[in-house]
Design a protein around this motif. Structure first.
Motif, PDB file in Angstrom:
ATOM      1  N   LYS A   1      18.607  -0.943  -8.486  1.00  0.00           N
ATOM      2  CA  LYS A   1      17.377  -1.734  -8.429  1.00  0.00           C
ATOM      3  C   LYS A   1      16.915  -1.962  -6.993  1.00  0.00           C
ATOM      4  N   ILE A   2      17.855  -2.288  -6.118  1.00  0.00           N
ATOM      5  CA  ILE A   2      17.482  -2.547  -4.725  1.00  0.00           C
ATOM      6  C   ILE A   2      16.976  -1.269  -4.051  1.00  0.00           C
ATOM      7  N   SER A   3      17.675  -0.156  -4.266  1.00  0.00           N
ATOM      8  CA  SER A   3      17.237   1.093  -3.631  1.00  0.00           C
ATOM      9  C   SER A   3      15.935   1.606  -4.242  1.00  0.00           C
ATOM     10  N   ALA A   4      15.756   1.429  -5.549  1.00  0.00           N
ATOM     11  CA  ALA A   4      14.488   1.832  -6.166  1.00  0.00           C
ATOM     12  C   ALA A   4      13.351   0.964  -5.669  1.00  0.00           C
ATOM     13  N   ALA A   5      13.620  -0.324  -5.490  1.00  0.00           N
ATOM     14  CA  ALA A   5      12.573  -1.217  -4.999  1.00  0.00           C
ATOM     15  C   ALA A   5      12.144  -0.835  -3.587  1.00  0.00           C
ATOM     16  N   ILE A   6      13.107  -0.600  -2.715  1.00  0.00           N
ATOM     17  CA  ILE A   6      12.773  -0.334  -1.313  1.00  0.00           C
ATOM     18  C   ILE A   6      12.320   1.108  -1.109  1.00  0.00           C
ATOM     19  N   LEU A   7      13.175   2.058  -1.457  1.00  0.00           N
ATOM     20  CA  LEU A   7      12.862   3.465  -1.181  1.00  0.00           C
ATOM     21  C   LEU A   7      11.896   4.066  -2.195  1.00  0.00           C
ATOM     22  N   GLY A   8      12.155   3.824  -3.470  1.00  0.00           N
ATOM     23  CA  GLY A   8      11.292   4.385  -4.505  1.00  0.00           C
ATOM     24  C   GLY A   8       9.884   3.825  -4.452  1.00  0.00           C
ATOM     25  N   GLY A   9       9.772   2.518  -4.237  1.00  0.00           N
ATOM     26  CA  GLY A   9       8.443   1.906  -4.132  1.00  0.00           C
ATOM     27  C   GLY A   9       7.669   2.431  -2.941  1.00  0.00           C
ATOM     28  N   LEU A  10       8.364   2.595  -1.820  1.00  0.00           N
ATOM     29  CA  LEU A  10       7.705   3.153  -0.636  1.00  0.00           C
ATOM     30  C   LEU A  10       7.271   4.591  -0.872  1.00  0.00           C
ATOM     31  N   MET A  11       8.124   5.351  -1.543  1.00  0.00           N
ATOM     32  CA  MET A  11       7.807   6.749  -1.829  1.00  0.00           C
ATOM     33  C   MET A  11       6.558   6.858  -2.718  1.00  0.00           C
ATOM     34  N   VAL A  12       6.472   6.031  -3.738  1.00  0.00           N
ATOM     35  CA  VAL A  12       5.300   6.065  -4.625  1.00  0.00           C
ATOM     36  C   VAL A  12       4.050   5.609  -3.874  1.00  0.00           C
ATOM     37  N   ALA A  13       4.166   4.553  -3.083  1.00  0.00           N
ATOM     38  CA  ALA A  13       3.003   4.046  -2.341  1.00  0.00           C
ATOM     39  C   ALA A  13       2.472   5.086  -1.356  1.00  0.00           C
ATOM     40  N   VAL A  14       3.370   5.766  -0.663  1.00  0.00           N
ATOM     41  CA  VAL A  14       2.945   6.766   0.326  1.00  0.00           C
ATOM     42  C   VAL A  14       2.338   7.991  -0.355  1.00  0.00           C
ATOM     43  N   THR A  15       2.981   8.490  -1.406  1.00  0.00           N
ATOM     44  CA  THR A  15       2.428   9.672  -2.072  1.00  0.00           C
ATOM     45  C   THR A  15       1.104   9.355  -2.764  1.00  0.00           C
ATOM     46  N   PHE A  16       0.943   8.119  -3.231  1.00  0.00           N
ATOM     47  CA  PHE A  16      -0.338   7.723  -3.824  1.00  0.00           C
ATOM     48  C   PHE A  16      -1.454   7.813  -2.785  1.00  0.00           C
ATOM     49  N   HIS A  17      -1.205   7.306  -1.595  1.00  0.00           N
ATOM     50  CA  HIS A  17      -2.240   7.343  -0.567  1.00  0.00           C
ATOM     51  C   HIS A  17      -2.432   8.750  -0.003  1.00  0.00           C
ATOM     52  N   MET A  18      -1.386   9.555   0.019  1.00  0.00           N
ATOM     53  CA  MET A  18      -1.553  10.951   0.431  1.00  0.00           C
ATOM     54  C   MET A  18      -2.416  11.705  -0.580  1.00  0.00           C
ATOM     55  N   ALA A  19      -2.201  11.433  -1.874  1.00  0.00           N
ATOM     56  CA  ALA A  19      -3.007  12.084  -2.911  1.00  0.00           C
ATOM     57  C   ALA A  19      -4.467  11.656  -2.802  1.00  0.00           C
ATOM     58  N   LEU A  20      -4.694  10.370  -2.538  1.00  0.00           N
ATOM     59  CA  LEU A  20      -6.073   9.906  -2.346  1.00  0.00           C
ATOM     60  C   LEU A  20      -6.712  10.577  -1.138  1.00  0.00           C
ATOM     61  N   ALA A  21      -5.960  10.686  -0.051  1.00  0.00           N
ATOM     62  CA  ALA A  21      -6.507  11.271   1.180  1.00  0.00           C
ATOM     63  C   ALA A  21      -6.826  12.745   1.016  1.00  0.00           C
ATOM     64  N   SER A  22      -6.144  13.428   0.105  1.00  0.00           N
ATOM     65  CA  SER A  22      -6.426  14.852  -0.067  1.00  0.00           C
ATOM     66  C   SER A  22      -7.696  15.100  -0.877  1.00  0.00           C
ATOM     67  N   TRP A  23      -8.139  14.111  -1.630  1.00  0.00           N
ATOM     68  CA  TRP A  23      -9.337  14.274  -2.448  1.00  0.00           C
ATOM     69  C   TRP A  23     -10.565  13.571  -1.872  1.00  0.00           C
ATOM     70  N   PHE A  24     -10.356  12.506  -1.121  1.00  0.00           N
ATOM     71  CA  PHE A  24     -11.475  11.732  -0.569  1.00  0.00           C
ATOM     72  C   PHE A  24     -11.442  11.807   0.951  1.00  0.00           C
ATOM     73  N   ASP A  25     -12.329  11.068   1.576  1.00  0.00           N
ATOM     74  CA  ASP A  25     -12.399  11.043   3.038  1.00  0.00           C
ATOM     75  C   ASP A  25     -11.078  10.523   3.593  1.00  0.00           C
ATOM     76  N   HIS A  26     -10.327  11.423   4.248  1.00  0.00           N
ATOM     77  CA  HIS A  26      -8.966  11.071   4.657  1.00  0.00           C
ATOM     78  C   HIS A  26      -8.933   9.988   5.725  1.00  0.00           C
ATOM     79  N   VAL A  27      -9.938   9.897   6.575  1.00  0.00           N
ATOM     80  CA  VAL A  27      -9.956   8.871   7.615  1.00  0.00           C
ATOM     81  C   VAL A  27     -10.102   7.491   6.983  1.00  0.00           C
ATOM     82  N   ALA A  28     -11.003   7.373   6.027  1.00  0.00           N
ATOM     83  CA  ALA A  28     -11.198   6.084   5.365  1.00  0.00           C
ATOM     84  C   ALA A  28      -9.970   5.681   4.559  1.00  0.00           C
ATOM     85  N   VAL A  29      -9.328   6.642   3.919  1.00  0.00           N
ATOM     86  CA  VAL A  29      -8.134   6.328   3.121  1.00  0.00           C
ATOM     87  C   VAL A  29      -6.991   5.891   4.026  1.00  0.00           C
TER      88      VAL A  29
END
Length: 99
Positions: A18-46
């Protein structure tokens, strides 16, 4: 007043998951979510928006990791979400390449 024992996680492996999923897994999902947004929309604004929204998303994912009963299942969900978002990122880079 100590916590009620029935609400505590009995296994140290579940606590670690739970602790490792919260820290590492949550960060991994948050970063890949914003990378996916940046690849489809204006990357500077994202990227500018992600300085705040990534932290908020990470905090929400950390709380959600501790609400689950099984830490390994949470890890599986976070890895699956990261893989799907990574695929969206890959397809976005193939469709909209940065020049």
């Amino acid at each position: 007043m100590p916590a009620n024992k029935k609400y505590l996680t009995p296994s140290p492996w579940q606590r670690f998951a739970k602790i490792s999923a919260a820290i590492l897994g949550g960060l991994m999902v948050a970063v890949t979510f914003h990378m996916a947004l940046a690849s489809w929309f204006d990357h500077v604004a994202v990227i500018i928006t992600s300085t705040f929204s990534a932290f908020i998303l990470w905090a929400v994912l950390m709380v959600l990791a501790f609400l689950g009963k099984n830490g390994w299942k949470i890890w599986g969900i976070y890895l699956l979400a990261s893989a799907i978002l990574g695929l969206v990122f890959y397809l976005g880079n193939q469709t909209n390449p940065l020049v």
